[in-house]
Design a protein around this motif. Structure first.
Motif, PDB file in Angstrom:
ATOM      1  N   GLY A  60       0.809  -1.217   0.000  1.00 38.25           N
ATOM      2  CA  GLY A  60       0.000   0.000   0.000  1.00 38.25           C
ATOM      3  C   GLY A  60       0.835   1.256   0.000  1.00 38.25           C
ATOM      4  O   GLY A  60       0.449   2.270  -0.572  1.00 38.25           O
ATOM      5  N   GLN A  61       2.015   1.238   0.654  1.00 41.60           N
ATOM      6  CA  GLN A  61       2.867   2.433   0.720  1.00 41.60           C
ATOM      7  C   GLN A  61       4.309   2.098   0.325  1.00 41.60           C
ATOM      8  O   GLN A  61       4.686   2.229  -0.831  1.00 41.60           O
ATOM      9  CB  GLN A  61       2.797   3.060   2.120  1.00 41.60           C
ATOM     10  CG  GLN A  61       1.463   3.711   2.434  1.00 41.60           C
ATOM     11  CD  GLN A  61       1.484   4.478   3.732  1.00 41.60           C
ATOM     12  OE1 GLN A  61       2.485   4.492   4.446  1.00 41.60           O
ATOM     13  NE2 GLN A  61       0.352   5.112   4.052  1.00 41.60           N
ATOM     14  N   TYR A  78       1.033   5.676  10.038  1.00 41.02           N
ATOM     15  CA  TYR A  78       0.268   4.538   9.530  1.00 41.02           C
ATOM     16  C   TYR A  78       0.836   3.264  10.132  1.00 41.02           C
ATOM     17  O   TYR A  78       1.969   3.233  10.627  1.00 41.02           O
ATOM     18  CB  TYR A  78       0.321   4.465   7.997  1.00 41.02           C
ATOM     19  CG  TYR A  78      -0.299   5.669   7.319  1.00 41.02           C
ATOM     20  CD1 TYR A  78      -1.633   5.647   6.928  1.00 41.02           C
ATOM     21  CD2 TYR A  78       0.460   6.812   7.047  1.00 41.02           C
ATOM     22  CE1 TYR A  78      -2.195   6.738   6.286  1.00 41.02           C
ATOM     23  CE2 TYR A  78      -0.095   7.905   6.424  1.00 41.02           C
ATOM     24  CZ  TYR A  78      -1.427   7.865   6.038  1.00 41.02           C
ATOM     25  OH  TYR A  78      -1.985   8.945   5.419  1.00 41.02           O
ATOM     26  N   GLN A  79       0.063   2.203  10.024  1.00 42.69           N
ATOM     27  CA  GLN A  79       0.491   0.884  10.470  1.00 42.69           C
ATOM     28  C   GLN A  79      -0.035  -0.174   9.512  1.00 42.69           C
ATOM     29  O   GLN A  79      -1.080   0.008   8.880  1.00 42.69           O
ATOM     30  CB  GLN A  79       0.003   0.615  11.889  1.00 42.69           C
ATOM     31  CG  GLN A  79      -1.501   0.622  12.035  1.00 42.69           C
ATOM     32  CD  GLN A  79      -1.939   0.453  13.476  1.00 42.69           C
ATOM     33  OE1 GLN A  79      -1.104   0.324  14.364  1.00 42.69           O
ATOM     34  NE2 GLN A  79      -3.246   0.451  13.704  1.00 42.69           N
ATOM     35  N   LEU A  80       0.722  -1.290   9.377  1.00 38.84           N
ATOM     36  CA  LEU A  80       0.323  -2.360   8.484  1.00 38.84           C
ATOM     37  C   LEU A  80      -0.986  -2.995   8.923  1.00 38.84           C
ATOM     38  O   LEU A  80      -1.226  -3.201  10.111  1.00 38.84           O
ATOM     39  CB  LEU A  80       1.414  -3.437   8.431  1.00 38.84           C
ATOM     40  CG  LEU A  80       2.579  -3.194   7.462  1.00 38.84           C
ATOM     41  CD1 LEU A  80       3.626  -4.278   7.609  1.00 38.84           C
ATOM     42  CD2 LEU A  80       2.096  -3.091   6.023  1.00 38.84           C
ATOM     43  N   ASP A  84      -4.308  -8.063   5.687  1.00 47.10           N
ATOM     44  CA  ASP A  84      -3.537  -8.559   4.538  1.00 47.10           C
ATOM     45  C   ASP A  84      -2.043  -8.358   4.673  1.00 47.10           C
ATOM     46  O   ASP A  84      -1.249  -8.891   3.923  1.00 47.10           O
ATOM     47  CB  ASP A  84      -4.022  -7.905   3.247  1.00 47.10           C
ATOM     48  CG  ASP A  84      -3.981  -6.385   3.318  1.00 47.10           C
ATOM     49  OD1 ASP A  84      -3.245  -5.848   4.161  1.00 47.10           O
ATOM     50  OD2 ASP A  84      -4.693  -5.729   2.518  1.00 47.10           O
ATOM     51  N   GLY A  85      -1.611  -7.523   5.633  1.00 50.65           N
ATOM     52  CA  GLY A  85      -0.197  -7.301   5.847  1.00 50.65           C
ATOM     53  C   GLY A  85       0.495  -6.496   4.784  1.00 50.65           C
ATOM     54  O   GLY A  85       1.715  -6.377   4.788  1.00 50.65           O
ATOM     55  N   THR A  86      -0.263  -5.939   3.851  1.00 54.17           N
ATOM     56  CA  THR A  86       0.347  -5.139   2.780  1.00 54.17           C
ATOM     57  C   THR A  86      -0.162  -3.698   2.753  1.00 54.17           C
ATOM     58  O   THR A  86       0.581  -2.781   2.429  1.00 54.17           O
ATOM     59  CB  THR A  86       0.085  -5.789   1.418  1.00 54.17           C
ATOM     60  OG1 THR A  86      -1.328  -5.867   1.186  1.00 54.17           O
ATOM     61  CG2 THR A  86       0.710  -7.183   1.360  1.00 54.17           C
TER      62      THR A  86
END
Length: 370
Positions: A60-61, A78-80, A84-86
């Motif tokens: 995502g980032q 932000y945080q994962l 989905d971990g992405t």
């Protein structure tokens, strides 16, 4: 020879030395009779090229390529995602750290937060603290302004009232009749006192009216043969002439005139027409008393309408005002005192000029002794 079994399995291909050469770990399993041998031996594997998954933007980032895989991570704020971990989820700092980030109000934003202040305050240079705003610098009040913490307060100058700073008519207040001794005149934000046009002057306190003593200041019109007597708001010119067989000193008469008064004295009194009654205005009596004295005091003339009366006392008598005159006027009272002492009778006479003025501020004249 005896039977034996041997198996050979290929493992994963990975680096096995500092020269970064790759090999497949092969497992050799050998069994003979009651003995077994396990060994791991390197087995050359074919060469392979690592794929950079970050080129396809799988995160995502931020994306970091690692050998044979990749790793996603987020920017600050932000945080994962746990799902989905992405992808990256925004961190609500205001909820995670309540009361610690901002002095007043905290507002979450995408990837960060923003501090703000309540009314009457402004954000400080650190973007977290709040400073008091001095609203008085913008002149929000019609007259006077006082800054207070987080706000301000308007107040009126002396002589004004209300939100719109209306002028107070001090003369119309219930106490207005006591503000000035004579007349009160309203002015914007204040008032001023006035005195009668003649005979008075305004006192240093700005409220009371002081009588002008024309006799002392030389502002009278009396002739050289007349005597000036000051009254409230004016003066009187008086002429004194002794009766026949009297001479002017204290108008003492020759001893041969035994039937005439032993002494004729002149006095002048003044007081305002609204003097509360009864009021003692004159005392008459001998300068010293002797046991056995007999005295009779009467008003011989000048009080035909009955405004005054005589109150007998132990050593003389008092002339009192028992009925207030309707307005300013003059009286000329003739008061006689007959004293019998040691069997001899003596007559004393007082000519009292009474001037009633239209003004207040009356202080009775001190008693006179014959």
């Amino acid at each position: 020879g005896p039977e034996h079994k041997c198996s050979f399995n290929l493992g994963a291909c990975f680096r096995v030395n500092l020269k970064k050469k790759r090999a497949i770990y092969a497992t050799l399993h050998y069994e003979r009779e009651h003995y077994s041998l396990n060994a791991v031996i390197p087995y050359p594997c074919p060469e392979r090229t690592d794929v950079n998954e970050c080129e396809t933007n799988p995160c995502g980032q931020e994306c970091a390529n690692v050998y044979g895989s990749y790793q996603c991570y987020c920017r600050r704020g932000y945080q994962l995602s746990d799902i989905d971990g992405t992808t990256c989820d925004d961190i609500n700092e205001c909820r995670h750290y309540p009361g610690t980030l901002c002095a007043h109000k905290c507002e979450n934003t995408d990837g960060s937060y923003r501090c703000s202040c309540t009314s009457g305050f402004k954000l400080a240079s650190d973007a977290r603290s709040c400073e008091d705003v001095n609203e008085c610098e913008t002149n929000p009040c019609g007259q006077e302004c006082a800054n207070v913490y987080g706000s301000y307060q308007c107040y009126c100058r002396r002589g004004y009232q209300g939100v719109t700073f209306n002028n107070i008519d001090e003369c119309a207040l219930p106490t207005g009749g006591h503000v000035c001794s004579y007349r009160c005149a309203n002015a914007p934000g204040s008032f001023y006192c006035t005195c009668p046009t003649a005979g008075y002057t305004l006192a240093p306190n700005g409220r009371s009216c002081q009588d002008i003593d024309e006799c002392a200041t030389g502002g009278h019109t009396c002739s050289a043969s007349q005597s000036c007597f000051n009254v409230q708001g004016g003066f009187r010119c008086l002429s004194f002439e002794c009766p026949v067989n009297f001479r002017q000193c204290l108008c003492c008469f020759p001893a041969s005139c035994s039937l005439l008064p032993l002494r004729i004295s002149h006095y002048n009194l003044t007081f305002p027409a609204d003097t509360p009654v009864p009021a003692d205005v004159f005392r008459m009596g001998p300068s010293n008393s002797v046991p056995g004295d007999q005295m009779d005091i009467s008003i011989a003339s000048g009080d035909e309408e009955g405004y005054f009366e005589v109150q007998p006392q132990t050593h003389g008598g008092v002339i009192s005002l028992r009925r207030a005159p309707a307005g300013p006027r003059d009286f000329l009272l003739t008061v006689e005192m007959r004293l019998v002492r040691y069997g001899r009778s003596h007559l004393y006479m007082a000519k009292i000029a009474v001037f009633v003025t239209p003004e207040r501020r009356f202080r009775p004249t001190r008693a006179a002794h014959l």
